[in-house]
Design a protein around this motif. Structure first.
Motif: not given
Length: 209
Positions: A38-48
């Motif tokens: 489950v991922m949250y919206a982020t512009d960082h490819p290694l986060a979320g």
């Protein structure tokens, strides 16, 4: 029968919303680990990353992701229905007052004209009290309330909504400025600005249009 939602529990739910993790949340399969992420919206490819769910828990992963936007939406609906119920009750009191009121100059206090007028006045007072009752969470604009400042600025809040991405509250209504009414949306920073300027809740003080 389900117990009513207590104000304390409602506040706990409101405070539990992880607004720092941007919506929407999405579910992605990880075929190497046989898991759902489950991922949250982020512009960082290694986060979320929010949660890792076992491969048999796809429905659980979908529930977690959906809850991020569903819970704020349900709370907004509670606020809308609560304001609608209050407005409907106040309108019913006013209609009842108009139905029994008597246009008569007598002021003896006990005749067939004075008694209905006295009851009508009580009903109108009850309607005014309903409209002036502050919401449980009064740290933002409230639907059905009109706010005012010295200088003529006024804002009538009609409804509250939330941003689909980050959950930020937005108050929608009408602003009176420069001699005319215009539609407008106010946000949290606007609330803080106008509160610092000393705005008053004109509805609570009987001054709303």
């Amino acid at each position: 029968m389900t117990e009513p939602l207590s104000p304390e529990r409602e506040q706990e739910i409101r405070e539990s919303i992880p607004t720092v993790y941007r919506a929407p949340w999405t579910v992605h399969p990880d075929w190497e680990d046989d898991t759902w992420r489950v991922m949250y919206a982020t512009d960082h490819p290694l986060a979320g990353l929010v949660a890792v769910v076992p491969d048999y828990g796809s429905h659980l992963a979908e529930f977690i992701a959906t809850a991020r936007t569903a819970v704020p939406e349900l709370l907004d609906e509670i606020d809308r229905l609560r304001a609608l119920l209050t407005a409907s009750r106040a309108a019913a009191f006013h209609e009842a007052a108009d139905a029994i009121d008597v246009d008569d100059e007598c002021d003896c206090g006990g005749c067939d004209s004075c008694q209905p007028r006295k009851l009508a006045a009580m009903l109108r007072e009850r309607a005014a009290a309903l409209r002036s009752t502050p919401a449980a969470d009064a740290d933002f604009f409230q639907p059905g309330h009109t706010y005012a400042e010295r200088g003529g600025w006024r804002f009538r809040c009609d409804t509250i909504t939330s941003h689909p991405a980050d959950g930020e509250l937005t108050a929608l209504g009408w602003r009176f400025h420069a001699g005319r009414w215009e539609p407008i949306a106010y946000h949290r920073d606007d609330w803080e600005t106008h509160r610092a300027a000393g705005h008053i809740d004109g509805t609570a003080q009987g001054g709303a249009p």
